[in-house]
Design a protein around this motif. Structure first.
Motif, PDB file in Angstrom:
ATOM      1  N   MET A   1      21.771 -56.427 -44.988  1.00 43.45           N
ATOM      2  CA  MET A   1      20.552 -57.187 -44.813  1.00 43.45           C
ATOM      3  C   MET A   1      19.427 -56.213 -44.454  1.00 43.45           C
ATOM      4  O   MET A   1      19.620 -55.290 -43.685  1.00 43.45           O
ATOM      5  CB  MET A   1      20.765 -58.206 -43.687  1.00 43.45           C
ATOM      6  N   THR A   2      18.259 -56.469 -45.010  1.00 44.25           N
ATOM      7  CA  THR A   2      17.081 -55.656 -44.718  1.00 44.25           C
ATOM      8  C   THR A   2      16.095 -56.479 -43.891  1.00 44.25           C
ATOM      9  O   THR A   2      16.235 -57.708 -43.777  1.00 44.25           O
ATOM     10  CB  THR A   2      16.376 -55.211 -46.010  1.00 44.25           C
ATOM     11  N   ARG A   3      15.088 -55.811 -43.352  1.00 47.67           N
ATOM     12  CA  ARG A   3      14.060 -56.530 -42.589  1.00 47.67           C
ATOM     13  C   ARG A   3      13.341 -57.543 -43.473  1.00 47.67           C
ATOM     14  O   ARG A   3      12.999 -58.634 -43.022  1.00 47.67           O
ATOM     15  CB  ARG A   3      13.063 -55.546 -41.994  1.00 47.67           C
ATOM     16  N   LEU A   6      15.575 -60.561 -43.914  1.00 44.75           N
ATOM     17  CA  LEU A   6      15.649 -61.355 -42.685  1.00 44.75           C
ATOM     18  C   LEU A   6      14.344 -62.105 -42.441  1.00 44.75           C
ATOM     19  O   LEU A   6      14.358 -63.278 -42.059  1.00 44.75           O
ATOM     20  CB  LEU A   6      16.004 -60.476 -41.494  1.00 44.75           C
ATOM     21  N   ALA A   7      13.222 -61.465 -42.695  1.00 45.32           N
ATOM     22  CA  ALA A   7      11.923 -62.140 -42.542  1.00 45.32           C
ATOM     23  C   ALA A   7      11.847 -63.345 -43.481  1.00 45.32           C
ATOM     24  O   ALA A   7      11.377 -64.422 -43.088  1.00 45.32           O
ATOM     25  CB  ALA A   7      10.787 -61.167 -42.810  1.00 45.32           C
ATOM     26  N   ALA A   8      12.317 -63.187 -44.708  1.00 46.63           N
ATOM     27  CA  ALA A   8      12.321 -64.293 -45.673  1.00 46.63           C
ATOM     28  C   ALA A   8      13.230 -65.425 -45.190  1.00 46.63           C
ATOM     29  O   ALA A   8      12.871 -66.608 -45.284  1.00 46.63           O
ATOM     30  CB  ALA A   8      12.765 -63.797 -47.044  1.00 46.63           C
ATOM     31  N   GLU A  59      21.355 -50.190 -38.933  1.00 47.19           N
ATOM     32  CA  GLU A  59      20.233 -51.127 -38.903  1.00 47.19           C
ATOM     33  C   GLU A  59      20.640 -52.468 -39.509  1.00 47.19           C
ATOM     34  O   GLU A  59      20.269 -53.522 -38.984  1.00 47.19           O
ATOM     35  CB  GLU A  59      19.029 -50.553 -39.644  1.00 47.19           C
ATOM     36  N   ALA A  60      21.418 -52.448 -40.589  1.00 47.32           N
ATOM     37  CA  ALA A  60      21.854 -53.703 -41.222  1.00 47.32           C
ATOM     38  C   ALA A  60      22.677 -54.547 -40.253  1.00 47.32           C
ATOM     39  O   ALA A  60      22.496 -55.768 -40.173  1.00 47.32           O
ATOM     40  CB  ALA A  60      22.649 -53.402 -42.490  1.00 47.32           C
ATOM     41  N   GLU A  61      23.572 -53.908 -39.496  1.00 45.11           N
ATOM     42  CA  GLU A  61      24.364 -54.636 -38.501  1.00 45.11           C
ATOM     43  C   GLU A  61      23.465 -55.183 -37.400  1.00 45.11           C
ATOM     44  O   GLU A  61      23.667 -56.304 -36.921  1.00 45.11           O
ATOM     45  CB  GLU A  61      25.432 -53.722 -37.897  1.00 45.11           C
ATOM     46  N   ALA A  62      22.492 -54.400 -36.978  1.00 48.88           N
ATOM     47  CA  ALA A  62      21.563 -54.838 -35.939  1.00 48.88           C
ATOM     48  C   ALA A  62      20.739 -56.033 -36.413  1.00 48.88           C
ATOM     49  O   ALA A  62      20.513 -56.977 -35.650  1.00 48.88           O
ATOM     50  CB  ALA A  62      20.645 -53.691 -35.523  1.00 48.88           C
ATOM     51  N   LEU A  63      20.312 -56.017 -37.657  1.00 45.38           N
ATOM     52  CA  LEU A  63      19.541 -57.139 -38.189  1.00 45.38           C
ATOM     53  C   LEU A  63      20.394 -58.403 -38.245  1.00 45.38           C
ATOM     54  O   LEU A  63      19.914 -59.496 -37.946  1.00 45.38           O
ATOM     55  CB  LEU A  63      18.979 -56.795 -39.567  1.00 45.38           C
ATOM     56  N   ALA A  64      21.662 -58.259 -38.610  1.00 48.03           N
ATOM     57  CA  ALA A  64      22.573 -59.408 -38.603  1.00 48.03           C
ATOM     58  C   ALA A  64      22.748 -59.920 -37.173  1.00 48.03           C
ATOM     59  O   ALA A  64      22.773 -61.135 -36.933  1.00 48.03           O
ATOM     60  CB  ALA A  64      23.913 -59.024 -39.223  1.00 48.03           C
TER      61      ALA A  64
END
Length: 78
Positions: A1-3, A6-8, A59-64
């Motif tokens: 997942m990207t920022r 996630l924003a979308a 970062e992908a794990e953090a966004l999740a």
């Protein structure tokens, strides 16, 4: 997942932007994200303190993780 993804997701699900920050070291009163050493932290920021910090390798794990924490907040307020 990207920022961007996630924003979308948050926009599609009508999550108020005042609950989270996708920028590093966001505003107080939000679930935030920051790069820490070789990993990433997700936490609630209150008076510049990191409350309940969770550490992730990527970062992908953090966004999740941020998505999960924001979802918990939204459910708690519903």
């Amino acid at each position: 997942m990207t920022r961007i993804e996630l924003a979308a997701y948050f926009r599609e699900h009508h999550v108020p932007a005042k609950f989270y920050s996708l920028k590093e070291n966001g505003k107080n009163g939000r679930i935030c994200l920051s790069r820490e050493g070789s990993g990433w932290d997700v936490y609630y920021k209150e008076h510049e303190a990191k409350i309940g910090a969770l550490h992730f390798a990527t970062e992908a794990e953090a966004l999740a993780g941020l998505k999960t924490e924001v979802s918990k907040m939204v459910q708690a307020l519903a």
